[in-house]
Design a protein around this motif. Structure first.
Motif: not given
Length: 211
Positions: A22-27, A67-71, A73-85
């Motif tokens: 969706s690439k959107d913001f949700f409650q 409270n709003y939530y979003w994610s 794909p690019s941010e998730a990828k960077r987050s995973r890369e940071t976690t892996i590093e």
């Protein structure tokens, strides 16, 4: 047979997919509704969502009272890369610590083995053996130079001296007996002494008196 429930990891993937598609913001209420449509039990959506937030895979921000939530794909990828590093750094650090501990154990083991086996042949290198042989020879030479002070050596020398003295005096007695025989036979004693190279003052030997 009732259908098998989803594992936590499957729930996380399905919930994360909702954001990426969706690439959107949700409650929270919206996420619970969308999650239930993907076979995620409504009561568990909040906990699954929070686990994604804790891992940095879903962003959360309070705007006003909601409270709003979003994610994305690019941010998730960077987050995973940071976690892996981060995990790789931790892994390298753990490996280094394990190596240091292993080396410490090996060094301590070798040290204790050396201390406990100093007298065993396998602990000697050729250089160590040559050094010890040289030291032994030096000590033996030093001992030999001091041997004349050894009470046992002195006692042996005194015993041998007495033996030689007794033998010399025995020969002296025999010479005197021979001279007496020559004199009884009418021989001139001075001529006999000169002919046999016998000193006129020949007498028994005695040891000097010790102080």
């Amino acid at each position: 047979m009732p259908p098998k429930g989803l594992s936590l990891e499957e729930k996380r993937k399905r919930l994360e997919t909702i954001f990426h598609e969706s690439k959107d913001f949700f409650q929270l209420k919206e996420i619970e509704k969308l999650g239930s449509k993907r076979q995620i039990v409504l009561q568990t959506v909040k906990d699954v969502l929070q686990s994604l937030v804790d891992d940095g895979l879903v962003k959360s921000e309070k705007i006003g009272t909601s409270n709003y939530y979003w994610s994305f794909p690019s941010e998730a990828k960077r987050s995973r890369e940071t976690t892996i590093e981060s995990l790789q750094i931790q892994l390298a650090d753990y490996r280094e610590k394990i190596l240091q501990v292993s080396e410490s154990i090996e060094n301590e083991t070798a040290k204790r083995k050396s201390e406990n086996e100093d007298d065993q042949d396998e602990t000697f290198t050729p250089q160590m053996l040559a050094q010890k042989e040289s030291t032994l020879q030096s000590l033996q030479s030093e001992l030999a130079s001091l041997n004349h002070c050894n009470p046992e050596t002195i006692a042996l020398q005194e015993k041998m001296t007495m033996k030689y003295l007794e033998a010399a005096n025995l020969w002296t007695d025999q010479i005197h007996s021979l001279l007496s025989f020559c004199r009884d036979m009418g021989a001139e004693l001075p001529q006999v002494l000169q002919a046999c190279d016998i000193p006129e003052d020949l007498d028994e030997l005695v040891l000097p008196v010790k102080d």
